[in-house]
Structures are given as structure tokens and as C-alpha cells.
Design an enzyme around this catalytic site. Sequence first.
Site, PDB file in Angstrom:
ATOM      1  N   LEU A 178       6.991  -9.386 -55.032  1.00  0.00           N
ATOM      2  CA  LEU A 178       8.322  -9.609 -55.602  1.00  0.00           C
ATOM      3  C   LEU A 178       8.339  -9.333 -57.102  1.00  0.00           C
ATOM      4  CD1 LEU A 178       8.939 -12.888 -53.580  1.00  0.00           C
ATOM      5  CD2 LEU A 178      10.055 -10.680 -53.204  1.00  0.00           C
ATOM      6  N   PRO A 179       9.551  -9.199 -57.670  1.00  0.00           N
ATOM      7  CA  PRO A 179       9.616  -8.780 -59.074  1.00  0.00           C
ATOM      8  C   PRO A 179       9.210  -9.837 -60.097  1.00  0.00           C
ATOM      9  CG  PRO A 179      11.818  -8.795 -58.060  1.00  0.00           C
ATOM     10  CD  PRO A 179      10.853  -9.215 -57.019  1.00  0.00           C
ATOM     11  N   THR A 209       3.039  -9.664 -59.698  1.00  0.00           N
ATOM     12  CA  THR A 209       2.508 -10.016 -61.018  1.00  0.00           C
ATOM     13  C   THR A 209       3.410 -11.098 -61.598  1.00  0.00           C
ATOM     14  OG1 THR A 209       1.743  -7.758 -61.354  1.00  0.00           O
ATOM     15  CG2 THR A 209       1.893  -9.160 -63.307  1.00  0.00           C
ATOM     16  N   LYS A 219      -5.240  -9.762 -64.268  1.00  0.00           N
ATOM     17  CA  LYS A 219      -4.238  -8.689 -64.229  1.00  0.00           C
ATOM     18  C   LYS A 219      -3.591  -8.479 -65.604  1.00  0.00           C
ATOM     19  CE  LYS A 219      -0.798  -6.048 -62.867  1.00  0.00           C
ATOM     20  NZ  LYS A 219      -0.969  -4.653 -62.537  1.00  0.00           N
ATOM     21  N   LYS A 255       7.353  -6.780 -69.032  1.00  0.00           N
ATOM     22  CA  LYS A 255       7.164  -8.063 -68.325  1.00  0.00           C
ATOM     23  C   LYS A 255       5.701  -8.508 -68.446  1.00  0.00           C
ATOM     24  CE  LYS A 255       6.348  -8.622 -63.823  1.00  0.00           C
ATOM     25  NZ  LYS A 255       6.429  -8.817 -62.367  1.00  0.00           N
TER      26      LYS A 255
HETATM   27  P1  NAD Z   1      10.566  -3.333 -56.898  1.00  0.00           P
HETATM   28  O1  NAD Z   1      11.660  -3.835 -57.765  1.00  0.00           O
HETATM   29  O2  NAD Z   1      10.530  -1.899 -56.503  1.00  0.00           O
HETATM   30  O3  NAD Z   1      10.523  -4.198 -55.539  1.00  0.00           O
HETATM   31  C1  NAD Z   1      10.764  -5.563 -55.469  1.00  0.00           C
HETATM   32  C2  NAD Z   1      11.487  -5.812 -54.146  1.00  0.00           C
HETATM   33  O4  NAD Z   1      11.617  -7.219 -53.953  1.00  0.00           O
HETATM   34  C3  NAD Z   1      12.899  -5.219 -54.116  1.00  0.00           C
HETATM   35  O5  NAD Z   1      13.026  -4.365 -53.003  1.00  0.00           O
HETATM   36  C4  NAD Z   1      13.806  -6.458 -54.013  1.00  0.00           C
HETATM   37  O6  NAD Z   1      14.978  -6.219 -53.249  1.00  0.00           O
HETATM   38  C5  NAD Z   1      12.883  -7.441 -53.329  1.00  0.00           C
HETATM   39  N1  NAD Z   1      13.241  -8.838 -53.522  1.00  0.00           N
HETATM   40  C6  NAD Z   1      13.521  -9.496 -54.675  1.00  0.00           C
HETATM   41  N2  NAD Z   1      13.749 -10.792 -54.422  1.00  0.00           N
HETATM   42  C7  NAD Z   1      13.621 -10.964 -53.079  1.00  0.00           C
HETATM   43  C8  NAD Z   1      13.743 -12.087 -52.205  1.00  0.00           C
HETATM   44  N3  NAD Z   1      14.046 -13.304 -52.666  1.00  0.00           N
HETATM   45  N4  NAD Z   1      13.545 -11.905 -50.899  1.00  0.00           N
HETATM   46  C9  NAD Z   1      13.228 -10.678 -50.407  1.00  0.00           C
HETATM   47  N5  NAD Z   1      13.100  -9.570 -51.181  1.00  0.00           N
HETATM   48  C10 NAD Z   1      13.294  -9.727 -52.495  1.00  0.00           C
HETATM   49  O7  NAD Z   1       9.206  -3.747 -57.643  1.00  0.00           O
HETATM   50  P2  NAD Z   1       7.751  -3.138 -57.410  1.00  0.00           P
HETATM   51  O8  NAD Z   1       7.532  -1.987 -58.315  1.00  0.00           O
HETATM   52  O9  NAD Z   1       7.502  -3.001 -55.948  1.00  0.00           O
HETATM   53  O10 NAD Z   1       6.867  -4.344 -58.003  1.00  0.00           O
HETATM   54  C11 NAD Z   1       6.647  -5.541 -57.269  1.00  0.00           C
HETATM   55  C12 NAD Z   1       5.603  -6.361 -58.007  1.00  0.00           C
HETATM   56  O11 NAD Z   1       4.403  -5.606 -58.150  1.00  0.00           O
HETATM   57  C13 NAD Z   1       6.031  -6.783 -59.421  1.00  0.00           C
HETATM   58  O12 NAD Z   1       5.619  -8.098 -59.638  1.00  0.00           O
HETATM   59  C14 NAD Z   1       5.277  -5.778 -60.320  1.00  0.00           C
HETATM   60  O13 NAD Z   1       5.028  -6.309 -61.612  1.00  0.00           O
HETATM   61  C15 NAD Z   1       4.011  -5.573 -59.521  1.00  0.00           C
HETATM   62  N6  NAD Z   1       3.332  -4.273 -59.777  1.00  0.00           N
HETATM   63  C16 NAD Z   1       4.045  -3.107 -59.786  1.00  0.00           C
HETATM   64  C17 NAD Z   1       3.373  -1.892 -60.017  1.00  0.00           C
HETATM   65  C18 NAD Z   1       4.133  -0.583 -60.037  1.00  0.00           C
HETATM   66  O14 NAD Z   1       3.521   0.444 -60.412  1.00  0.00           O
HETATM   67  N7  NAD Z   1       5.397  -0.527 -59.634  1.00  0.00           N
HETATM   68  C19 NAD Z   1       1.997  -1.889 -60.211  1.00  0.00           C
HETATM   69  C20 NAD Z   1       1.295  -3.091 -60.164  1.00  0.00           C
HETATM   70  C21 NAD Z   1       1.976  -4.281 -59.935  1.00  0.00           C
END
Ligand code: NAD
Length: 299
Positions: A65-66, A96, A171, A246
Amino acid sequence: MEKIAFIGLGNMGGPMAANLVAAGYRVTAFDLSEAALQQAESSGCVRGESAHQSVQDADVVISMLPSGEAVKGLFLGARGLLQVMDANALVIECSTIAAGDARQLIAAAGDRGIRAIDAPVSGGTAAAAAGTLSFMCGGDATAVDAARPFLQAMGANIFHAGPAGAGQVAKICNNMLLAIHMIGTAEALQLGVDNGLDPKVLSEIMRASSGGNWSLEKYNPYPGVMDGVPASREYSGGFSVTLMLKDLGLAMDTAAGSASSTPLGALAKNLYQLHGGDPVNRVLDFSSIQNLFRRPAGD
Ligand code: NAD
């Protein structure tokens, strides 16, 4: 075979869930976004009707999740998922978030007899798709060991960093360093270009010299130097400036909590804030920090 519930099917969660399906697991997937749900269905996941319905008969619950607010809102409280999960289930929380939020979740799970670990990832969307993520785990060794088969279906490296929250600390240490060497790399490349050097030649020299680092070698921020990286596609895709901000915010909060001196981390956060001041830049990959140093054409 264990039944998995996967909550949060965004850029990272979507391909991670798909890799669990490819490994033979039955994955019930849920997201607030209809588009994400449809994508997950097309990769073989079962569509969950709600988060609560998805976790009810799950052996393992994975979330991606975000933010910490999203994680706590989902799992904790009288209406949280922990209240409807089986006491034998295992929670693998991969977002994260602040180490304190992860500890709160793991303690609340423990109060119900549910095992939980924090397992944030490194590697970005390409590694999520390829199933080569690195997982940095925090929690009891027995819970981390129980999570290993599922993590192995999504990643190449699994580290046990320490007790609850330790994965999150690892991380943000890593990402603070990443921001610092990305900015340093962009600054050095621009200095060379401003003084007549070809960024490709300069990159080759520094790679083989003491300036070599991951940003330079694997994720070069200067357009035209390397194929297949965000700099070669106008900084689209990849790891956004918003997400880097973030993580730098989490790093600074953690540093304040432990009274640690992190002057370069603070400067990196300031520079990313300056860059992200323009909303157009916030959605770009974090290597677009190169544009902060580039001069407008004709200058
Ligand atoms: P994203 O915004 O693409 O995806 C997050 C998803 O969570 C969205 O589809 C959203 O609709 C869903 N969501 C939010 N609240 C929700 C809820 N209550 N119930 C169900 N679904 C819900 O983000 P992402 O890029 O996939 O990143 C996710 C996590 O991974 C973050 O914490 C980010 O910091 C971490 N991360 C991302 C990357 C990257 O390269 N994108 C790399 C390492 C870590």
C-alpha cells in the site's frame, strides 16, 4: 497449497501478485481501483469483493500500500482486517512505511495470536515484474522463515534485518543513500558536460574509477547514456519523485527519533523538494533530478 490474500495491486503489488499465481498459489486480490482489479484478474488472481472478504479464509495476507495511514486504516481498529483473519494466518506487510507503524501493526497482530512481519522491498517495478525483488524483513525469525516460500516466489534476495520494524529501517537507510548518490552522480555528470565532456565518456571513466556507484552504473540519470532506464524515456516509469520524497521524509523522521546526524540526507530531501515543487516533476522518475542541474537550451 496455502491460500493468499493480496491487498494493494498497484505498480508493485500487481506484478508481485501475478508472480505468486505463476508459482501456483491461489491468490485472492483486492484493490480500491477497478482498473487494478481487472489487471490482477487478467494475471490469474481471483477478484476479491472487499478486503474483508479476501482475507477471511486466507493463510497468508500480503499488503502493498502507499502509506502507513493506509496500512493502519486497513488492519487496525474495531473494523480492521486483524479482527476477521484466522489466528493461524501470517501477515507479510511489504509497503514502505514508518518503522513505528510497522511495529504497531505487528504488536496488534500478536495480541490476536497472528504472526506478522514487515518486509519492504527494493528493486522497483522491473524487479517486481521479474520476480527478483530484495525483501528486508523485520520480525521474529520463525515468522520470517514462514514467509520465505512466498517471498521467494516474488524475489531473489531475502534478508532478515532484525526485530519488528527493522526491515523498514534498512529500507530507508538504503533509499536515503540512493538519493544521495543519485544527486551526486547527476551533479558530477553535469559538471563534466558543462565543461565539454561527453556524458557517455565521462560515465565510462567514472564507472572504472573511484566515483563508480549504482546510480551511475545501473540507472544513469543523463539522457542518452544508457538504454532501458527512465532517463532514456523522458524519465517516465520507474520510482517517482513523490515516492522518493516519502522515503526521505521517513528517513528524516527516523533520524530525529534516534538523534542521528544525517546532513546529506536532509540536503537530499531539500533538493528533491525543490525539484518536486513543480507538480510535473513529481510523477517523473527520481533520476529526473538531473534536470535540476541541466541548463535550459541556449543558456
Ligand atoms: P501504487 O500507488 O501504484 O499502488 C498502491 C495501490 O494501493 C493502488 O492501486 C491503490 O488503489 C491501492 N490502495 C490504496 N489504499 C488501499 C486500500 N485501503 N485497500 C486496497 N487497496 C488500496 O504504489 P506502488 O508503486 O505499487 O507502491 C506501493 C508501495 O511500495 C509503497 O509503499 C512504495 O513506497 C513501495 N515501493 C515502491 C517502489 C516503486 O518502484 N514503485 C519500489 C519499492 C517500494
